[in-house]
Design a protein around this motif. Structure first.
Motif, PDB file in Angstrom:
ATOM      1  N   GLU A 191      18.946  -1.333  16.406  1.00  0.00           N
ATOM      2  CA  GLU A 191      19.140  -0.928  15.024  1.00  0.00           C
ATOM      3  C   GLU A 191      18.197  -1.672  14.090  1.00  0.00           C
ATOM      4  N   LEU A 192      18.062  -2.979  14.325  1.00  0.00           N
ATOM      5  CA  LEU A 192      17.179  -3.769  13.469  1.00  0.00           C
ATOM      6  C   LEU A 192      15.717  -3.406  13.695  1.00  0.00           C
ATOM      7  N   ALA A 193      15.355  -3.094  14.925  1.00  0.00           N
ATOM      8  CA  ALA A 193      13.977  -2.692  15.204  1.00  0.00           C
ATOM      9  C   ALA A 193      13.674  -1.362  14.524  1.00  0.00           C
ATOM     10  N   GLY A 194      14.620  -0.436  14.549  1.00  0.00           N
ATOM     11  CA  GLY A 194      14.430   0.847  13.880  1.00  0.00           C
ATOM     12  C   GLY A 194      14.305   0.670  12.378  1.00  0.00           C
ATOM     13  N   TYR A 195      15.093  -0.216  11.794  1.00  0.00           N
ATOM     14  CA  TYR A 195      15.009  -0.475  10.362  1.00  0.00           C
ATOM     15  C   TYR A 195      13.669  -1.098  10.011  1.00  0.00           C
ATOM     16  N   ARG A 228      10.806  -0.699  11.591  1.00  0.00           N
ATOM     17  CA  ARG A 228       9.789   0.361  11.643  1.00  0.00           C
ATOM     18  C   ARG A 228       9.868   1.251  10.407  1.00  0.00           C
ATOM     19  N   PHE A 229      11.082   1.571   9.966  1.00  0.00           N
ATOM     20  CA  PHE A 229      11.262   2.385   8.765  1.00  0.00           C
ATOM     21  C   PHE A 229      10.693   1.664   7.546  1.00  0.00           C
ATOM     22  N   ARG A 230      10.994   0.376   7.420  1.00  0.00           N
ATOM     23  CA  ARG A 230      10.518  -0.395   6.277  1.00  0.00           C
ATOM     24  C   ARG A 230       8.990  -0.467   6.263  1.00  0.00           C
ATOM     25  N   SER A 280       3.354   4.019   3.172  1.00  0.00           N
ATOM     26  CA  SER A 280       3.250   5.234   2.388  1.00  0.00           C
ATOM     27  C   SER A 280       3.063   4.931   0.898  1.00  0.00           C
ATOM     28  N   HIS A 281       3.457   3.757   0.448  1.00  0.00           N
ATOM     29  CA  HIS A 281       3.300   3.378  -0.952  1.00  0.00           C
ATOM     30  C   HIS A 281       2.070   2.523  -1.212  1.00  0.00           C
TER      31      HIS A 281
END
Length: 56
Positions: free
Chosen positions: A35-39, A41-43, A49-50
């Protein structure tokens, strides 16, 4: 004898509640790694993108 049966019902219920309570609060080993690894990657994807030339 019937009075004894009526006294045993709450005793059995109390023992069952105690067993359920100890089972419900047991220490479980849960891994937060995926879960933390997925978060993470999302972050990182959101930061990329910004951070382009069009960022305001």
């Amino acid at each position: 004898m019937a009075a004894l049966a009526w006294l045993l019902i709450p005793l059995v219920a109390a023992i069952g509640a105690g067993l359920w309570g100890s089972w419900a609060t047991r220490h479980r080993k849960t891994g937060d790694g995926p879960e933390l690894a997925g978060y993470e990657r999302f972050r990182q994807a959101m930061e990329r993108s910004h951070s382009g030339p069009d960022a305001a």
